[in-house]
Design an enzyme around this catalytic site. Structure first.
Site, PDB file in Angstrom:
ATOM      1  N   LYS A  61       0.675  -1.168   0.056  1.00 56.87           N
ATOM      2  CA  LYS A  61      -0.012  -0.169   0.055  1.00 56.87           C
ATOM      3  C   LYS A  61       0.820   1.255  -0.005  1.00 56.87           C
ATOM      4  O   LYS A  61       0.694   2.195  -0.802  1.00 56.87           O
ATOM      5  CB  LYS A  61      -0.791   0.029   1.370  1.00 56.87           C
ATOM      6  CG  LYS A  61      -1.634   1.289   1.351  1.00 56.87           C
ATOM      7  CD  LYS A  61      -2.573   1.863   0.379  1.00 56.87           C
ATOM      8  CE  LYS A  61      -3.060   2.916   0.463  1.00 56.87           C
ATOM      9  NZ  LYS A  61      -4.038   3.436  -0.605  1.00 56.87           N
TER      10      LYS A  61
ATOM     11  N   CYS B 114      -3.182  10.872   1.367  1.00 55.57           N
ATOM     12  CA  CYS B 114      -2.427   9.711   1.130  1.00 55.57           C
ATOM     13  C   CYS B 114      -1.203  10.101   0.408  1.00 55.57           C
ATOM     14  O   CYS B 114      -0.181   9.895   1.172  1.00 55.57           O
ATOM     15  CB  CYS B 114      -3.131   8.912   0.141  1.00 55.57           C
ATOM     16  SG  CYS B 114      -4.660   8.234   0.934  1.00 55.57           S
TER      17      CYS B 114
HETATM   18  N1  LIG Z   1      -9.082   9.509   2.192  1.00 59.54           N
HETATM   19  C1  LIG Z   1      -8.499   8.803   1.059  1.00 59.54           C
HETATM   20  O1  LIG Z   1      -8.604   9.061   0.034  1.00 59.54           O
HETATM   21  C2  LIG Z   1      -8.000   7.538   1.726  1.00 59.54           C
HETATM   22  C3  LIG Z   1      -7.580   6.576   0.568  1.00 59.54           C
HETATM   23  C4  LIG Z   1      -7.085   5.236   0.842  1.00 59.54           C
HETATM   24  C5  LIG Z   1      -6.885   5.182   2.216  1.00 59.54           C
HETATM   25  N2  LIG Z   1      -6.979   6.014   3.037  1.00 59.54           N
HETATM   26  C6  LIG Z   1      -6.567   5.842   4.410  1.00 59.54           C
HETATM   27  O2  LIG Z   1      -7.757   5.498   5.332  1.00 59.54           O
HETATM   28  C7  LIG Z   1      -7.697   5.871   6.411  1.00 59.54           C
HETATM   29  C8  LIG Z   1      -8.970   6.705   6.986  1.00 59.54           C
HETATM   30  O3  LIG Z   1      -8.955   7.727   6.373  1.00 59.54           O
HETATM   31  P1  LIG Z   1     -10.089   8.861   6.114  1.00 59.54           P
HETATM   32  O4  LIG Z   1      -9.713   9.642   4.856  1.00 59.54           O
HETATM   33  O5  LIG Z   1     -11.217   7.869   5.949  1.00 59.54           O
HETATM   34  O6  LIG Z   1      -9.773   9.645   7.666  1.00 59.54           O
HETATM   35  P2  LIG Z   1     -11.134  10.502   7.993  1.00 59.54           P
HETATM   36  O7  LIG Z   1     -10.303  11.402   8.922  1.00 59.54           O
HETATM   37  O8  LIG Z   1     -12.078  11.122   6.802  1.00 59.54           O
HETATM   38  O9  LIG Z   1     -11.767   9.576   9.131  1.00 59.54           O
HETATM   39  C9  LIG Z   1     -11.444   8.801  10.029  1.00 59.54           C
HETATM   40  C10 LIG Z   1     -12.863   8.755  11.027  1.00 59.54           C
HETATM   41  O10 LIG Z   1     -12.398   7.808  12.149  1.00 59.54           O
HETATM   42  C11 LIG Z   1     -12.694   8.707  13.369  1.00 59.54           C
HETATM   43  N3  LIG Z   1     -12.085   8.052  14.470  1.00 59.54           N
HETATM   44  C12 LIG Z   1     -10.569   8.182  14.834  1.00 59.54           C
HETATM   45  N4  LIG Z   1     -10.220   7.484  16.045  1.00 59.54           N
HETATM   46  C13 LIG Z   1     -11.257   6.830  16.169  1.00 59.54           C
HETATM   47  C14 LIG Z   1     -11.619   5.991  17.236  1.00 59.54           C
HETATM   48  N5  LIG Z   1     -10.691   5.707  18.164  1.00 59.54           N
HETATM   49  N6  LIG Z   1     -12.974   5.391  17.402  1.00 59.54           N
HETATM   50  C15 LIG Z   1     -13.709   5.799  16.561  1.00 59.54           C
HETATM   51  N7  LIG Z   1     -13.717   6.597  15.480  1.00 59.54           N
HETATM   52  C16 LIG Z   1     -12.434   7.234  15.363  1.00 59.54           C
HETATM   53  C17 LIG Z   1     -12.617  10.046  13.109  1.00 59.54           C
HETATM   54  O11 LIG Z   1     -13.846  10.559  14.096  1.00 59.54           O
HETATM   55  C18 LIG Z   1     -13.082  10.160  11.637  1.00 59.54           C
HETATM   56  O12 LIG Z   1     -14.372  10.208  11.443  1.00 59.54           O
HETATM   57  C19 LIG Z   1      -6.241   6.530   6.915  1.00 59.54           C
HETATM   58  O13 LIG Z   1      -5.209   5.679   7.181  1.00 59.54           O
HETATM   59  C20 LIG Z   1      -5.794   6.903   5.466  1.00 59.54           C
HETATM   60  O14 LIG Z   1      -4.560   6.964   4.966  1.00 59.54           O
HETATM   61  C21 LIG Z   1      -7.534   7.353   2.936  1.00 59.54           C
END
Ligand SMILES: NC(=O)c1ccc[n+]([C@@H]2O[C@H](COP(=O)([O-])OP(=O)(O)OC[C@H]3O[C@@H](n4cnc5c(N)ncnc54)[C@H](O)[C@@H]3O)[C@@H](O)[C@H]2O)c1
Length: 405
Positions: A198, A252
């Site tokens: 990844k 990312c």
């Molecule tokens: N956004 C993208 O385009 C993308 C693409 C591929 C992978 N990712 C990966 O996916 C993961 C999530 O990214 P995202 O963009 O969805 O983040 P985000 O910030 O949009 O969402 C994360 C959510 O997790 C919640 N959260 C955090 N800690 C928590 C806990 N202990 N218990 C419950 N809820 C909790 C937050 O309140 C938030 O709503 C990251 O590792 C990111 O690198 C993101």
């Protein structure tokens, strides 16, 4: 039953997709306002096809809560930032979520980490949690996500996926859950390979974008049109150069490659340089803007506006956006706070001097920096009237008053 932990840009569509394909799903997020919004029947961000998917998942019985559930499978999709000082992954969100999962998970449950994590994160930070809690019965899996904002629903259905597991049988069982909706190929491997794969994918993108950004700078000095050079070079059967731009944003590509630099600082030199090259682009665009202003005798920052706050077109995500980076530099060179900013996708106030209509934005402006090529303006420079356009995305065509990278 699957409990998806973290209902942000990745967790929410994943939970909805599973629920609408027959999996019993509860979505958990510790953000009360977010859960209340979902329970009130509204999605929390804009994304093509998300509202329809949300409706289908509600019909299928998905639930949203602040509480972790007792169930057989947990999918953790919480943020994974990097520590800006030592460049290593900051696993605090993953660790906190996994700890809570372990406090409620029944015997033999499967804990899937979907968040992007650096190689060895599971071994260094998650496995010890299981040992401390005496939970050797919990199965560990890493199932990283590849979807791109703006095309999430399609990509969730069609992308290939990777599942890393200690036990291949557990890996296959989790692959079956994803196969409820995923039509792509699902590769089952070990956890460390999945972690590395990844991060490598996003590093590949960062490095290739940096190459095109460097070409843009070289072509500018040499008096060549980088877009034309790339267009023709890409006719070569083994060349596929990406487009240069004003910088790289989102959660990312500007973040994940740093995990490798942080963990392998002596070796990851090429990757570090690529990230620095991409990070230099907002300042480079600012310099192009200052040069154009000088050429036209413009000194007043209030006559300059920035179109686009998001990190890419047709999404509402502003994280790490090149515009935010450029505004920081503008403060030094051009009283950034005097520069108007408009983004049709961002209704909430993110920066000072942000306006909320094109009309209000264009009023009094002589220069527009088009930082994002939203569909509203792509191929439609007339949307900005006869103003000077700084066009690092190459979306405004050719013209005497159009300044490309
Ligand atoms: N956004 C993208 O385009 C993308 C693409 C591929 C992978 N990712 C990966 O996916 C993961 C999530 O990214 P995202 O963009 O969805 O983040 P985000 O910030 O949009 O969402 C994360 C959510 O997790 C919640 N959260 C955090 N800690 C928590 C806990 N202990 N218990 C419950 N809820 C909790 C937050 O309140 C938030 O709503 C990251 O590792 C990111 O690198 C993101």
């Amino acid at each position: 039953m699957v409990n998806v932990i973290g209902l942000g840009y990745i967790g929410l569509p994943t939970a909805l997709m599973m629920a609408s394909h027959g999996v019993e799903v509860v979505g958990t997020d510790y953000n009360k306002e977010l859960v209340d919004t979902l329970n009130a029947g509204h999605t929390t961000f804009k994304e093509e096809g998300l509202d329809e998917l949300f409706a289908a998942a509600l019909k299928a019985g998905i639930k949203f809560t602040n509480e972790y559930q007792v169930c057989d499978t947990y999918i953790v999709s919480v943020p994974t930032p990097y520590d800006k000082l030592d460049k290593k992954i900051d696993p605090c969100y993953v660790v906190a979520a996994c700890k809570t999962v372990l406090s409620v998970a029944p015997k033999g449950a499967t804990l899937v980490i979907e968040s992007t994590i650096s190689p060895n994160t599971v071994d260094r930070f998650v496995r010890p949690l299981l040992e401390e809690a005496g939970r050797g019965d919990v199965n560990l899996v890493h199932a990283p996500e590849r979807i791109i904002p703006g095309n999430m629903v399609y990509e969730l259905l069609h992308n290939n996926r990777t599942i890393g597991a200690d036990d291949p049988e557990v890996g296959e069982a989790v692959a079956k859950v994803y196969a409820s909706f995923c039509q792509g190929e699902i590769s089952v491997t070990d956890i460390r390979t999945a972690e590395m794969t990844k991060v490598v994918e996003n590093t590949y993108r960062a490095v290739n974008i940096a190459f095109s950004n460097e070409l843009a700078k070289i072509c500018r000095i040499g008096g060549m049109d980088v877009a034309e050079v790339i267009r023709i070079a890409n006719k070569h059967p083994r060349v596929s150069i990406l487009n240069p731009g004003p910088g790289v944003g989102g959660h990312c590509i500007p973040v994940d490659p740093w995990f490798l630099v942080g963990d392998y600082p002596e070796t990851a030199n090429f990757i570090r340089l690529a990230l620095q090259t991409n990070a230099s682009m907002p300042e480079y665009v600012l310099q192009r803007t200052l040069d154009a202003m000088k050429e036209h005798g413009i000194t007043d920052a209030a006559k300059v506006g920035i179109y686009g706050l998001t990190y890419k077109e047709d999404v509402d995500d502003v994280r790490e956006s090149p515009t935010l980076q450029m505004l920081d530099s503008m403060e030094e060179h051009l009283c950034g706070h005097a520069v108007k900013v408009y983004d049709p996708w961002v209704e909430r106030d993110v920066v000072p001097n942000q306006v909320h209509s094109m009309e209000e934005f264009l009023d009094g402006l002589e220069v527009v920096v088009v930082m994002v090529g939203h569909s509203q303006v792509k191929g439609r420079p007339e949307a900005f009237g006869n103003r000077i356009l700084i066009d690092p995305r190459n979306v405004c065509g050719d013209g005497e008053k159009v300044y490309k990278l």
